[in-house]
Design a protein around this motif. Structure first.
Motif, mmCIF file in Angstrom:
data_model
loop_
_atom_site.group_PDB
_atom_site.id
_atom_site.type_symbol
_atom_site.label_atom_id
_atom_site.label_comp_id
_atom_site.label_asym_id
_atom_site.label_seq_id
_atom_site.Cartn_x
_atom_site.Cartn_y
_atom_site.Cartn_z
ATOM 1 N N ARG A 1 22.877 -0.829 -4.592
ATOM 2 C CA ARG A 1 23.214 -0.253 -5.909
ATOM 3 C C ARG A 1 22.299 -0.811 -6.983
ATOM 4 O O ARG A 1 21.824 -0.097 -7.855
ATOM 5 C CB ARG A 1 24.670 -0.576 -6.266
ATOM 6 N N ASP B 1 18.863 0.636 -6.517
ATOM 7 C CA ASP B 1 18.822 2.030 -6.980
ATOM 8 C C ASP B 1 18.752 2.104 -8.509
ATOM 9 O O ASP B 1 18.038 2.943 -9.069
ATOM 10 C CB ASP B 1 20.066 2.785 -6.485
ATOM 11 N N ARG B 2 19.498 1.206 -9.165
ATOM 12 C CA ARG B 2 19.464 1.206 -10.625
ATOM 13 C C ARG B 2 18.061 0.841 -11.124
ATOM 14 O O ARG B 2 17.510 1.473 -12.031
ATOM 15 C CB ARG B 2 20.502 0.225 -11.171
ATOM 16 N N LEU C 1 15.239 1.252 -9.563
ATOM 17 C CA LEU C 1 14.338 2.371 -9.274
ATOM 18 C C LEU C 1 14.501 3.454 -10.341
ATOM 19 O O LEU C 1 13.511 4.031 -10.812
ATOM 20 C CB LEU C 1 14.640 2.954 -7.887
ATOM 21 N N LYS C 2 15.751 3.702 -10.719
ATOM 22 C CA LYS C 2 16.020 4.722 -11.729
ATOM 23 C C LYS C 2 15.415 4.293 -13.072
ATOM 24 O O LYS C 2 14.790 5.105 -13.758
ATOM 25 C CB LYS C 2 17.537 4.873 -11.865
ATOM 26 N N GLU C 3 15.586 3.021 -13.408
ATOM 27 C CA GLU C 3 15.015 2.524 -14.658
ATOM 28 C C GLU C 3 13.494 2.645 -14.660
ATOM 29 O O GLU C 3 12.888 3.023 -15.655
ATOM 30 C CB GLU C 3 15.420 1.053 -14.871
ATOM 31 N N ALA D 1 11.723 4.811 -12.988
ATOM 32 C CA ALA D 1 11.363 6.230 -13.086
ATOM 33 C C ALA D 1 11.496 6.685 -14.528
ATOM 34 O O ALA D 1 10.608 7.362 -15.073
ATOM 35 C CB ALA D 1 12.259 7.058 -12.167
ATOM 36 N N THR D 2 12.594 6.305 -15.180
ATOM 37 C CA THR D 2 12.807 6.680 -16.578
ATOM 38 C C THR D 2 11.726 6.093 -17.457
ATOM 39 O O THR D 2 11.127 6.775 -18.287
ATOM 40 C CB THR D 2 14.173 6.145 -17.056
#
Lengths: 351, 351, 351
Positions: C331, C334-335, C337-339, C341-342
């Motif tokens: 988790r 994943d967070r 990775l999302k950060e 990407a953003t």
């Protein structure tokens, strides 16, 4: 991308001594063998019966016999017989123009109607009792043009072959590149230097002092599709260098025939032709062994370079003065590729 | 392409002796093991916990225990327990119908509702004290149908097995192929010939003179999906050949179960069943060793043929009289494949 | 998928001792070397001249010299010189932020402007004379997250390491997982059990009785991107367990830095830090050897699991209580990775 309407060295005669040889050349799977009266032959390595490679078979009475069920293949790609069968209607396989000359077997993988044996390069040192030749074969995982680059820029000797033929004076002497029709010539001359180990040995092999200053030369000659002959040598300093009388120098021709297997692999025929002590077979063996070790030093570098170029496919490489030989060679290759593409388009339109 | 609604030989009992066996069959990754009361079981080789292969685990009390974190899998593909866990809601994995019979483990990789053990072929020589059996397993990189072709056309013995069972008389005698329902029979008879080395040894093993002319026969029987039984033998010439009394002949059954692993690889179970000196275990071992060497001679040819066929995918192969057995076998296979496709389409419509 | 704006362990100092090291990290091909004054440097493993890997070269005066034609590369990715050439216009290659700290070389493969050395984790046991460290490196063909899962669920010790550190009591004691910001902690305590062989040896190495009941603990701490430190130890039973005085226990920290090479392969730096007998180098060597053998037992399982997951790509895996550590770690990953990407999308918009 490689020219196909051209002669490539396919193998050496000893490789088809008593048995067929399967070898992929320019992406074509070919079996080479000695047909009737010892004439060399080359056909697709595919038995029309059940698809077995003919190279797993054997030669009997000049016919290539499939080792699976005995189909007999002639040098023209036509089945000549098969036990218990009528073969007249059997499909043919492709036969390739092939010539034995200068101690090599040459194959033409393109349009067979254009295969003119006169286009095989003249090698003045072959078939000449004043010269001796020894060489070998390496299978290398790289584009054939990377090997051409390697051989047209001998600056790399300082690094890759530091312990044998390399010396700092090589990279200190700027090379000169000339284009003469389809020939590219890159020359480098070094004066009054000490001879590196390989050339010291060659001087001794030629009964010359090995501990005196020398003049050294390297004259690389590319001809298409991918032949590189390099005149190399040393002369006792001040005796005329490249033009010095024979009694003051040791020289030879590095012979390189680079035959594409695929886009990223080659059959690399390397060797050395020399015109001193040509009868001395032990010297020939010693030189071949030494050259084999030196040339093996290039392989890891070239294969690593190839892998890197595949990964960094978009990068532009530098084209420095030392790269002139390779750059000019590629221009000639590109022109030949374009001519082949145009010519086959013409044929397509005409037919 | 291979039929899936059929029984394939998966392994021999010794391969699951005391430990599970992971094996891919018809592209299915399966783990075989002995469950409760020694009953053979087969489930997907995938632990529903974290995806580890169950074949890396072990068997305890008839349950297959995952070697990573201890999940216990039953022979029905349902998790029976896991330390510290409630397993009721765990997803199941696929269980495969599996039967131990005739000295082999048979698996059904298709629709389990159609898996009828009565469809496992009868093997009259198995479980019969008058017969002895010895065999082995080869993993071969070829389409299973190439091995069927190989076994239905013994002409290849003259070439591939020239030093053991091959002899020119084989290819000189034309074979005859008959189709009998789902069975294909290709027969070849050779009269008054000399026995090749393998058969000389078999004559001696049967206490018969090995230096007299013999009659020889080969009767290949294909049954789907890919079983080939070959009656082979020699009799002293003029005693009736195939029908000669037992005291004049040496004969046996070559046993071939060809199980697809993938489209281009197989598990090849080969062996020989004989009804002379069945109690002589040393003879069984000697025959197995000899057969193993001979059958290994095919492997390079078949794998090379497979590679060639992948490269020359568009070429049509010849279908000669000697290929009749393989051609007819493929027709039956093609029909079965079509029936399977139709049947699963029907099921899709009905559901 | 792996975070790139983070520090990964790239290698240990001995790996760049006297020669450059080529290593792929997060799909980036990087060469590490000691530049001027022994400062560590990292640049793309690609010579801008002809694309050869710079890692085949050597270091001279703090510059990385290409082993093909002698281009000299500085630690900033700019060519500093080349024999006979003006290099000012040469294209640069990428340089990577790199730091030597705690006995490891750390690299940042993401946005270099964000590379803050203060984000390198503090390791209280490194550079501390009361502690000793020994470790090694394994190259493993699996997703880095499978190794995180492995280390956050030590239930597997009972199965994979049955003969050394595994024991049934592990799986009988339920673990507890907590998340503390970016840290995930999974703890397991076992009381009044017998010590398995590895811990018996550790007790002896710490001059403690090895044949009495012990309390045992395992406290796994994940921090992003993929570091797992595990406090492990045993104390004589009833002396306070984890909190027992030093004279009753043997404990250490299992150190795991997991560096992605590609999506399905890792550089796995493992080791053990201990604070008993830190000067005893022979003990350090013995522990390293023992740990190396134990940790090698995981590799086949993880690589098999990875192959299985690639084949069964659509399957959902179970997330049990024992998997809590790995699940929480993913988790956080994943967070991140999302950060990333953003953040890179923001950058794209802003520029």
């Amino acid at each position: 991308m490689f020219p196909k309407n051209t002669w490539y060295v396919a193998c050496t005669p000893d490789e088809i001594d008593g048995k067929p040889l399967g070898r992929t050349i320019c992406n074509e799977q070919i079996v080479f063998f000695r047909a009737e009266q010892g004439k060399v032959a080359a056909v697709e390595d595919f038995c029309p019966h059940r698809g077995a490679p003919l190279s797993l078979g054997f030669v009997r009475n000049g016919q290539l016999v499939c080792g699976y069920h005995g189909l007999e293949m002639g040098c023209d790609g036509k089945c000549s017989s098969m036990p218990g069968q009528r073969v007249r209607g059997f499909p043919s396989i492709r036969a390739y123009p092939v010539v034995e000359r200068h101690g090599f077997i040459w194959v033409w993988t393109g349009d067979a109607t254009l295969a003119d044996p006169d286009k095989i390069p003249e090698l003045h040192w072959a078939n000449n009792p004043d010269w001796a030749y020894g060489g070998g074969l390496y299978h290398v995982q790289c584009d054939y043009r990377l090997m051409v680059d390697n051989l047209m820029d001998l600056t790399h000797e300082t690094y890759v072959h530091a312990s044998s033929i390399g010396q700092p004076e090589i990279e200190e002497a700027a090379p000169e590149t000339k284009v003469n029709g389809d020939e590219v010539i890159t020359s480098r001359y070094m004066e009054n230097i000490s001879a590196p180990p390989f050339w010291q040995a060659a001087l001794r092999g030629n009964n010359l002092a090995d501990d005196v200053p020398v003049d050294r030369w390297q004259i690389c000659r590319f001809t298409p599709p991918s032949h590189v002959m390099i005149e190399v040598g040393v002369a006792h300093a001040g005796k005329g260098g490249y033009d010095a009388p024979a009694e003051f120098k040791a020289s030879s021709i590095v012979v390189d025939f680079i035959t594409p297997e695929t886009e990223t692999s080659i059959w690399y025929f390397w060797g050395m032709a020399r015109n001193f002590n040509p009868q001395d077979q032990a010297l020939t063996d010693r030189i071949r062994e030494g050259q084999g070790k030196i040339f093996a030093e290039d392989l890891d570098m070239l294969e690593s370079q190839q892998r890197n170029l595949l990964k960094y496919a978009d990068r532009q490489l530098l084209k420095l003065n030392i790269d002139g030989g390779g750059v000019q060679a590629r221009r000639i290759i590109d022109r030949l590729l374009k001519e082949e593409a145009t010519s086959s388009a013409d044929t397509a339109v005409a037919s």
